[in-house]
Design a protein around this motif. Structure first.
Motif, mmCIF file in Angstrom:
data_model
loop_
_atom_site.group_PDB
_atom_site.id
_atom_site.type_symbol
_atom_site.label_atom_id
_atom_site.label_comp_id
_atom_site.label_asym_id
_atom_site.label_seq_id
_atom_site.Cartn_x
_atom_site.Cartn_y
_atom_site.Cartn_z
ATOM 1 N N LEU A 264 5.719 43.455 39.712
ATOM 2 C CA LEU A 264 5.065 42.943 40.583
ATOM 3 C C LEU A 264 4.787 43.940 41.526
ATOM 4 O O LEU A 264 5.390 45.014 41.644
ATOM 5 C CB LEU A 264 6.033 41.782 41.316
ATOM 6 C CG LEU A 264 6.598 40.741 40.494
ATOM 7 C CD1 LEU A 264 7.850 40.111 41.222
ATOM 8 C CD2 LEU A 264 5.537 39.703 40.533
ATOM 9 N N SER A 265 3.901 43.648 42.387
ATOM 10 C CA SER A 265 3.260 44.487 43.412
ATOM 11 C C SER A 265 4.093 44.229 44.797
ATOM 12 O O SER A 265 4.923 43.052 44.772
ATOM 13 C CB SER A 265 1.790 44.402 43.915
ATOM 14 O OG SER A 265 1.742 43.000 44.347
ATOM 15 N N ARG A 266 3.963 45.055 45.746
ATOM 16 C CA ARG A 266 4.910 44.678 46.913
ATOM 17 C C ARG A 266 4.329 43.332 47.578
ATOM 18 O O ARG A 266 5.207 42.532 47.921
ATOM 19 C CB ARG A 266 4.460 45.654 48.039
ATOM 20 C CG ARG A 266 4.954 47.164 47.797
ATOM 21 C CD ARG A 266 4.728 47.980 48.856
ATOM 22 N NE ARG A 266 5.345 49.519 48.543
ATOM 23 C CZ ARG A 266 4.335 50.449 48.120
ATOM 24 N NH1 ARG A 266 3.210 50.085 47.582
ATOM 25 N NH2 ARG A 266 4.976 51.770 47.729
ATOM 26 N N ASN A 267 3.165 43.222 47.508
ATOM 27 C CA ASN A 267 2.854 41.597 47.881
ATOM 28 C C ASN A 267 3.238 40.665 47.046
ATOM 29 O O ASN A 267 3.537 39.595 47.659
ATOM 30 C CB ASN A 267 1.106 41.710 48.029
ATOM 31 C CG ASN A 267 0.453 42.658 49.409
ATOM 32 O OD1 ASN A 267 1.218 42.952 50.158
ATOM 33 N ND2 ASN A 267 -0.930 42.759 49.164
ATOM 34 N N GLY A 268 3.152 40.688 45.764
ATOM 35 C CA GLY A 268 3.770 39.908 45.074
ATOM 36 C C GLY A 268 5.079 39.428 45.212
ATOM 37 O O GLY A 268 5.714 38.538 45.185
ATOM 38 N N LEU A 269 5.999 40.586 45.809
ATOM 39 C CA LEU A 269 7.345 40.450 45.735
ATOM 40 C C LEU A 269 7.508 39.716 47.077
ATOM 41 O O LEU A 269 8.315 38.788 47.336
ATOM 42 C CB LEU A 269 8.130 41.883 46.025
ATOM 43 C CG LEU A 269 8.696 42.623 44.758
ATOM 44 C CD1 LEU A 269 8.905 43.925 44.836
ATOM 45 C CD2 LEU A 269 9.648 41.580 43.975
ATOM 46 N N GLY A 270 6.571 39.864 48.224
ATOM 47 C CA GLY A 270 6.551 39.320 49.338
ATOM 48 C C GLY A 270 6.279 37.924 49.291
ATOM 49 O O GLY A 270 6.933 36.885 49.718
ATOM 50 N N GLU A 271 5.467 37.603 48.656
ATOM 51 C CA GLU A 271 5.050 35.943 48.416
ATOM 52 C C GLU A 271 6.105 35.285 47.379
ATOM 53 O O GLU A 271 6.382 34.231 47.939
ATOM 54 C CB GLU A 271 3.723 35.984 47.422
ATOM 55 C CG GLU A 271 2.562 36.376 48.116
ATOM 56 C CD GLU A 271 1.073 36.534 47.303
ATOM 57 O OE1 GLU A 271 1.491 36.145 46.105
ATOM 58 O OE2 GLU A 271 0.170 36.919 47.645
ATOM 59 N N LEU A 272 6.732 35.824 46.501
ATOM 60 C CA LEU A 272 7.839 35.152 45.895
ATOM 61 C C LEU A 272 9.196 34.965 46.495
ATOM 62 O O LEU A 272 9.703 33.942 46.260
ATOM 63 C CB LEU A 272 8.176 35.727 44.365
ATOM 64 C CG LEU A 272 7.018 35.647 43.465
ATOM 65 C CD1 LEU A 272 7.363 36.566 42.061
ATOM 66 C CD2 LEU A 272 6.991 34.180 42.830
ATOM 67 N N SER A 273 9.599 36.177 47.312
ATOM 68 C CA SER A 273 10.877 35.938 48.176
ATOM 69 C C SER A 273 10.473 35.036 49.693
ATOM 70 O O SER A 273 11.537 34.819 50.148
ATOM 71 C CB SER A 273 11.154 37.572 48.479
ATOM 72 O OG SER A 273 10.149 38.099 49.161
ATOM 73 N N GLY A 274 9.176 35.015 49.857
ATOM 74 C CA GLY A 274 8.864 34.610 51.360
ATOM 75 C C GLY A 274 9.154 35.351 52.454
ATOM 76 O O GLY A 274 9.224 34.802 53.483
ATOM 77 N N LEU A 275 9.379 36.687 52.241
ATOM 78 C CA LEU A 275 9.374 37.721 53.246
ATOM 79 C C LEU A 275 8.261 38.342 53.546
ATOM 80 O O LEU A 275 7.122 38.309 52.715
ATOM 81 C CB LEU A 275 10.480 38.818 52.974
ATOM 82 C CG LEU A 275 12.019 38.262 52.353
ATOM 83 C CD1 LEU A 275 12.755 39.333 51.882
ATOM 84 C CD2 LEU A 275 12.635 37.852 53.556
ATOM 85 N N SER A 276 8.105 39.014 54.592
ATOM 86 C CA SER A 276 6.996 39.517 55.192
ATOM 87 C C SER A 276 6.597 40.883 54.271
ATOM 88 O O SER A 276 7.346 41.583 53.484
ATOM 89 C CB SER A 276 6.998 40.021 56.736
ATOM 90 O OG SER A 276 8.126 41.126 56.611
ATOM 91 N N LYS A 277 5.438 41.196 54.403
ATOM 92 C CA LYS A 277 4.901 42.329 53.675
ATOM 93 C C LYS A 277 5.638 43.603 54.194
ATOM 94 O O LYS A 277 5.998 44.564 53.176
ATOM 95 C CB LYS A 277 3.400 42.539 53.798
ATOM 96 C CG LYS A 277 2.695 41.587 53.198
ATOM 97 C CD LYS A 277 1.137 41.800 53.461
ATOM 98 C CE LYS A 277 0.132 40.740 52.827
ATOM 99 N NZ LYS A 277 -1.281 40.869 53.118
ATOM 100 N N PRO A 278 5.900 43.996 55.320
ATOM 101 C CA PRO A 278 6.554 45.053 55.483
ATOM 102 C C PRO A 278 8.237 45.089 55.009
ATOM 103 O O PRO A 278 8.771 45.831 54.610
ATOM 104 C CB PRO A 278 6.707 45.053 57.264
ATOM 105 C CG PRO A 278 5.783 44.288 57.634
ATOM 106 C CD PRO A 278 5.375 43.297 56.639
ATOM 107 N N THR A 279 8.718 44.001 55.113
ATOM 108 C CA THR A 279 9.990 43.671 54.460
ATOM 109 C C THR A 279 9.952 43.953 52.963
ATOM 110 O O THR A 279 10.835 44.633 52.482
ATOM 111 C CB THR A 279 10.544 42.627 54.959
ATOM 112 O OG1 THR A 279 10.679 42.101 56.338
ATOM 113 C CG2 THR A 279 11.995 42.431 54.169
ATOM 114 N N ALA A 280 9.005 43.558 52.351
ATOM 115 C CA ALA A 280 8.779 43.649 50.903
ATOM 116 C C ALA A 280 8.449 45.106 50.489
ATOM 117 O O ALA A 280 9.203 45.610 49.611
ATOM 118 C CB ALA A 280 7.663 42.959 50.426
ATOM 119 N N ALA A 281 7.861 45.809 51.494
ATOM 120 C CA ALA A 281 7.571 47.417 51.074
ATOM 121 C C ALA A 281 8.880 48.021 51.443
ATOM 122 O O ALA A 281 9.490 48.867 50.560
ATOM 123 C CB ALA A 281 6.673 47.782 52.153
#
Length: 404
Positions: free
Chosen positions: A28-45
């Motif tokens: 998964l990409s950072r954005n993909g992790l953010g979408e699946l987790s429901g967290l923001s892009k900065p948090t996913a990063a």
């Protein structure tokens, strides 16, 4: 360990969640992790950065989302931890490597005759672990956990086996301690039929909340009961040891001299039925070779098997009864149907009776499933913990290899 509720603790929890998502979904990409987790892009990063720092994930490629730069894909390092699943029975020892992804590795086999006369628990299992590693071309030092299936109950309180009759040279006492001392890693020892029930549940054919009973018919007879995904083991690990149940007098006629269910349904009994019916003097050996049970044998064996099922129905009343083991497989749906008819003829019960849906070595499949979950849990815990010296050294070595 971070204090619960603090930003550091929350970061660890997010990192563990991200690792689980990668284990479940793959790269998964950072954005993909953010979408699946429901967290923001900065948090996913931040989650990705934390997992990279701990050496738990790595970049494995890129993906294009149309316009703009490609996004880096991350995945869990598959070399973080390995396990070895082992099945020890009367035929010998079989083993296979297990990884985080559930990759199918070759099965290493040694027959009982090939194990030689100087057998012990440590020798048998250590040889099995080494054979699995050699077959998969994975270093022995990378194995963190081992799961061993044995034809015996295992008392979790005393770490003792109830029987070693099928395993010459084995000691009954301190079995897990013996193996952990010999192997230098965590070891789980479990009853073979219990592990086969784990494999049965893993086929996906049984409802999540269903209760089923697996009756294993082979050299002897064993039982495992699964209630909504939990195998009942009992206080001493002896739940399902139904071979010692006495045979009810008079039910099967005066010519049946069996004392207990083991006498009534074991390999020796099957051979006697084969001789008496004129089918084959070596019926059990034929079954091990893949032959189906002859109809003449089924006519005699099915009413006997019904006497093993009836106590289970009276105590547990499962939605489903599954026949496994070499004899259960050889009887197939014919044995299931005739046993069900015999139960209906003598009781008020009319259970669903089916043959196992597991192909191949059910005990080894169950041990693989147990290890897969344990390896995932271990790596997930590491995602929420501080970087250990071991992990730090491994990260440095990996980075140095990349530079060189």
């Amino acid at each position: 360990m971070a204090v619960r509720g603090t930003p550091s603790w929350l970061g660890d929890q997010n990192a563990a969640m991200a690792l689980r998502l990668l284990l479940d979904h793959g790269p998964l990409s950072r954005n993909g992790l953010g979408e699946l987790s429901g967290l923001s892009k900065p948090t996913a990063a931040q989650m990705v950065a934390r997992l990279v720092e701990k050496g738990l994930i790595e970049a494995v490629g890129e993906t294009s989302a149309g316009r703009g730069p490609s996004a880096t894909l991350y995945d869990v390092r598959n070399d973080l931890a390995y396990g070895v699943a082992v099945n020890v029975d009367q035929e010998g020892v079989r083993s296979t490597l297990v990884d985080l992804r559930g990759t199918p590795f070759p099965v290493a086999e040694r027959s009982a005759s090939g194990l030689g006369g100087r057998r012990s628990a440590a020798r048998d299992v250590a040889g099995a672990v080494l054979g699995a590693c050699e077959s998969a071309e994975v270093p022995l030092a990378d194995v963190r956990q081992v799961c061993v299936g044995v034809p015996s109950s295992v008392d979790p309180r005393s770490d003792e086996l109830s029987s070693v009759q099928a395993m010459p040279g084995w000691s009954r006492k301190s079995i897990r301690h013996q193996l952990e001392e010999a192997l230098g890693c965590a070891v789980r020892v479990d009853n073979d039929v219990n592990l086969a029930a784990v494999a049965e549940r893993g086929t996906g054919a049984i409802g999540a909340e269903a209760t089923f009973a697996l009756l294993w018919v082979g050299y002897g007879i064993g039982l495992a009961v699964d209630v909504a995904g939990t195998v009942l083991r009992g206080a001493s690990g002896g739940a399902g040891e139904i071979g010692n149940l006495p045979v009810p007098r008079g039910v099967l006629g005066p010519d049946v001299a069996a004392v207990d269910l083991e006498d009534l349904l074991g390999a020796a009994a099957l051979d006697r039925i084969g001789r008496d019916t004129g089918a084959s003097p070596h019926t059990f050996e034929d079954v091990l070779g893949g032959a189906p049970l002859p109809d003449a044998v089924l006519d005699v064996f099915a009413p006997r098997l019904a006497q093993g099922v009836i106590p289970v129905l009276g105590v547990v009343d499962p939605e489903l009864v599954v026949f496994g083991g070499p004899v259960g497989r050889a009887g197939g749906e014919r044995l299931a149907a005739r046993t069900r008819a015999a139960i209906r003829d003598h009781t008020r019960w009319d259970p669903r009776v089916e043959t196992t849906g597991v192909t191949g070595d059910a005990v080894l499949h169950g041990a693989r499933s147990v290890l897969h979950e344990r390896l995932r849990a271990d790596v997930t815990r590491r995602a929420g913990a501080a970087v250990s010296e071991e992990d730090r050294s491994r990260i440095i070595r990996t980075n140095l290899r990349g530079i060189n």
